[in-house]
Scaffold this motif. Structure first.
Motif, PDB file in Angstrom:
ATOM      1  N   ALA A  51      -7.825  46.070  24.029  1.00  0.00           N
ATOM      2  CA  ALA A  51      -7.728  46.570  22.532  1.00  0.00           C
ATOM      3  C   ALA A  51      -7.614  45.473  21.501  1.00  0.00           C
ATOM      4  O   ALA A  51      -8.143  45.614  20.316  1.00  0.00           O
ATOM      5  N   ALA A  52      -6.837  44.371  21.759  1.00  0.00           N
ATOM      6  CA  ALA A  52      -6.706  43.490  20.773  1.00  0.00           C
ATOM      7  C   ALA A  52      -7.941  42.713  20.378  1.00  0.00           C
ATOM      8  O   ALA A  52      -8.143  42.160  19.215  1.00  0.00           O
ATOM      9  N   SER A  59      -7.665  51.471  21.230  1.00  0.00           N
ATOM     10  CA  SER A  59      -6.108  51.214  21.267  1.00  0.00           C
ATOM     11  C   SER A  59      -5.810  51.469  22.512  1.00  0.00           C
ATOM     12  O   SER A  59      -6.525  51.582  23.539  1.00  0.00           O
ATOM     13  N   SER A  60      -4.504  51.665  22.919  1.00  0.00           N
ATOM     14  CA  SER A  60      -3.996  51.409  24.254  1.00  0.00           C
ATOM     15  C   SER A  60      -2.668  52.381  24.433  1.00  0.00           C
ATOM     16  O   SER A  60      -1.999  52.818  23.298  1.00  0.00           O
ATOM     17  N   THR A  61      -2.317  52.833  25.632  1.00  0.00           N
ATOM     18  CA  THR A  61      -0.960  53.167  25.831  1.00  0.00           C
ATOM     19  C   THR A  61      -0.169  52.060  26.713  1.00  0.00           C
ATOM     20  O   THR A  61      -0.782  51.344  27.505  1.00  0.00           O
ATOM     21  N   VAL A  62       0.858  52.630  26.866  1.00  0.00           N
ATOM     22  CA  VAL A  62       1.776  51.602  27.881  1.00  0.00           C
ATOM     23  C   VAL A  62       2.892  52.864  28.589  1.00  0.00           C
ATOM     24  O   VAL A  62       3.520  53.603  27.858  1.00  0.00           O
ATOM     25  N   GLY A  63       2.654  52.800  29.799  1.00  0.00           N
ATOM     26  CA  GLY A  63       3.575  53.585  30.639  1.00  0.00           C
ATOM     27  C   GLY A  63       3.477  53.526  32.063  1.00  0.00           C
ATOM     28  O   GLY A  63       2.843  52.832  32.599  1.00  0.00           O
ATOM     29  N   GLU A  78      12.131  47.378  31.128  1.00  0.00           N
ATOM     30  CA  GLU A  78      12.467  46.517  29.818  1.00  0.00           C
ATOM     31  C   GLU A  78      11.258  45.614  29.231  1.00  0.00           C
ATOM     32  O   GLU A  78      10.957  45.559  28.126  1.00  0.00           O
ATOM     33  N   LYS A  79      10.328  45.351  30.285  1.00  0.00           N
ATOM     34  CA  LYS A  79       9.110  44.744  29.530  1.00  0.00           C
ATOM     35  C   LYS A  79       8.322  45.652  29.162  1.00  0.00           C
ATOM     36  O   LYS A  79       7.392  45.512  27.773  1.00  0.00           O
ATOM     37  N   ALA A  80       8.036  46.981  29.470  1.00  0.00           N
ATOM     38  CA  ALA A  80       7.397  47.978  28.885  1.00  0.00           C
ATOM     39  C   ALA A  80       7.846  48.364  27.384  1.00  0.00           C
ATOM     40  O   ALA A  80       7.114  48.721  26.804  1.00  0.00           O
ATOM     41  N   ALA A  81       9.289  48.379  27.268  1.00  0.00           N
ATOM     42  CA  ALA A  81       9.911  48.673  25.887  1.00  0.00           C
ATOM     43  C   ALA A  81       9.437  47.537  24.927  1.00  0.00           C
ATOM     44  O   ALA A  81       9.171  48.078  23.754  1.00  0.00           O
ATOM     45  N   ILE A  82       9.240  46.384  25.460  1.00  0.00           N
ATOM     46  CA  ILE A  82       8.841  45.314  24.547  1.00  0.00           C
ATOM     47  C   ILE A  82       7.256  45.416  24.207  1.00  0.00           C
ATOM     48  O   ILE A  82       6.590  45.389  23.117  1.00  0.00           O
ATOM     49  N   LEU A  83       6.206  45.968  25.287  1.00  0.00           N
ATOM     50  CA  LEU A  83       5.120  46.100  24.895  1.00  0.00           C
ATOM     51  C   LEU A  83       4.784  47.267  24.123  1.00  0.00           C
ATOM     52  O   LEU A  83       3.767  47.203  23.170  1.00  0.00           O
ATOM     53  N   GLU A  87       1.162  46.672  18.039  1.00  0.00           N
ATOM     54  CA  GLU A  87       0.718  47.423  17.110  1.00  0.00           C
ATOM     55  C   GLU A  87      -0.768  48.302  17.939  1.00  0.00           C
ATOM     56  O   GLU A  87      -0.977  48.964  17.002  1.00  0.00           O
ATOM     57  N   LYS A  88      -1.028  47.706  18.737  1.00  0.00           N
ATOM     58  CA  LYS A  88      -2.300  48.475  19.237  1.00  0.00           C
ATOM     59  C   LYS A  88      -1.970  49.251  20.145  1.00  0.00           C
ATOM     60  O   LYS A  88      -2.722  50.142  20.806  1.00  0.00           O
ATOM     61  N   VAL A  89      -0.565  49.807  20.484  1.00  0.00           N
ATOM     62  CA  VAL A  89      -0.236  50.443  21.436  1.00  0.00           C
ATOM     63  C   VAL A  89      -0.185  51.974  20.635  1.00  0.00           C
ATOM     64  O   VAL A  89       0.625  52.278  19.725  1.00  0.00           O
ATOM     65  N   ALA A  90      -1.044  53.056  20.774  1.00  0.00           N
ATOM     66  CA  ALA A  90      -0.863  54.166  20.262  1.00  0.00           C
ATOM     67  C   ALA A  90      -0.040  55.336  20.654  1.00  0.00           C
ATOM     68  O   ALA A  90       0.385  56.174  20.030  1.00  0.00           O
ATOM     69  N   ALA A  91       0.529  54.897  22.275  1.00  0.00           N
ATOM     70  CA  ALA A  91       1.312  56.298  22.741  1.00  0.00           C
ATOM     71  C   ALA A  91       2.090  55.483  24.084  1.00  0.00           C
ATOM     72  O   ALA A  91       1.699  54.386  24.445  1.00  0.00           O
TER      73      ALA A  91
END
Length: 263
Positions: A51-52, A59-63, A78-83, A87-91
């Motif tokens: 996405a960057a 855009s992207s999601t993290v999960g 913990e790493k996911a919480a940072i990701l 700004e490119k994470v939409a959901a």
């Protein structure tokens, strides 16, 4: 006509060889934005990186998908919480429960799902949700957190009329895929899709899965791509009172609103 694919697994290995062409073909078919689905830490990181490189289109999601819940460790959470703050994470997601195959024990699925609901509560980003044969547990958890989250979409909806009404009552968006284009297993969805208000409807391919069976002529490959998103909208139009232009216009507006897309 402008389309937004709210869920495509573009980090899948099947796109490695012709990824650039896949994006070009999607744009040529009126797709103006694609949200790349993250299903674990590695795919979430990869989705953000893609996405960057093309921020106007992607855009992207993290999960963490429920299938892999048993392997999700605290350090990954913990790493996911940072990701998620990128700004490119939409959901947040793909998050939820899947009792259909039970690749992970229910307790692990519930643990990881609730951790992602906590992310949504704290970080105020929408949810990209997955539910298969787990409506009761899924709905109860989602209902408990609903007052404290900004919203979300029940992605690739294939469940019952009752489940649909429950999610709509919570103000959730409903994501429809090529499942509706399947004359065999998509019959129930075809019968109830008209119950989804236009302002709660979203469309997606879930590429490379769920290639619409209505494509004619049949493509040589069974791999689904964002360029086929229009087929989903066409099938919805066939089974609702809405015109195709209404569906494409409103689902694009809905996606921009829910995911706060800068388009």
């Amino acid at each position: 006509m402008k389309l937004i694919d709210i869920g495509a697994n573009l980090t899948h290995e099947s796109f490695a060889i012709d990824y650039a062409e896949v994006l070009e073909d999607a744009v040529a078919k009126a797709v103006i934005h694609i949200i790349i689905t993250g299903t674990d830490l590695a795919s979430s990181e990869a989705a953000i990186n893609l996405a960057a490189k093309n921020p106007s289109l992607l855009s992207s999601t993290v999960g963490f998908h429920p299938h892999i819940a048993k392997n999700v460790q605290e350090k990954e959470i913990e790493k996911a919480a940072i990701l998620i703050k990128n700004e490119k994470v939409a959901a947040i997601g793909e998050a939820g429960l899947d009792y259909n195959r039970n690749y992970s024990p229910k307790n692990d699925q519930l643990r990881v799902f609730e951790q992602q609901l906590e992310f949504a509560k704290t970080l105020k980003k929408p949810l990209f949700l997955h539910q298969r044969d787990a409506h009761s547990d899924f709905f109860q958890l989602l209902k408990r957190y609903r007052p404290n989250i900004v919203g979300g979409v029940v992605h690739c909806f294939t469940d019952s009329h009752r489940a649909l009404l429950d999610y709509l009552d919570l103000g959730m968006y409903i994501g429809i895929t090529g499942w509706i284009c399947d004359e065999r297993r998509g019959k129930n969805l075809q019968e109830i899709v008209h119950k989804i208000p236009l302002d709660r409807l979203l469309i997606e391919t879930d590429s490379p899965y769920l290639l619409p069976r209505t494509i004619s002529p049949k493509p040589k490959s069974r791999r689904n791509e964002p360029k086929y998103l229009i087929e989903v909208a066409k099938c919805i139009a066939e089974h609702t009172p809405f015109e195709l232009d209404e569906i494409t216009e409103k689902t694009t507006e809905n996606a921009i609103e829910l995911f706060n897309l800068s388009i």
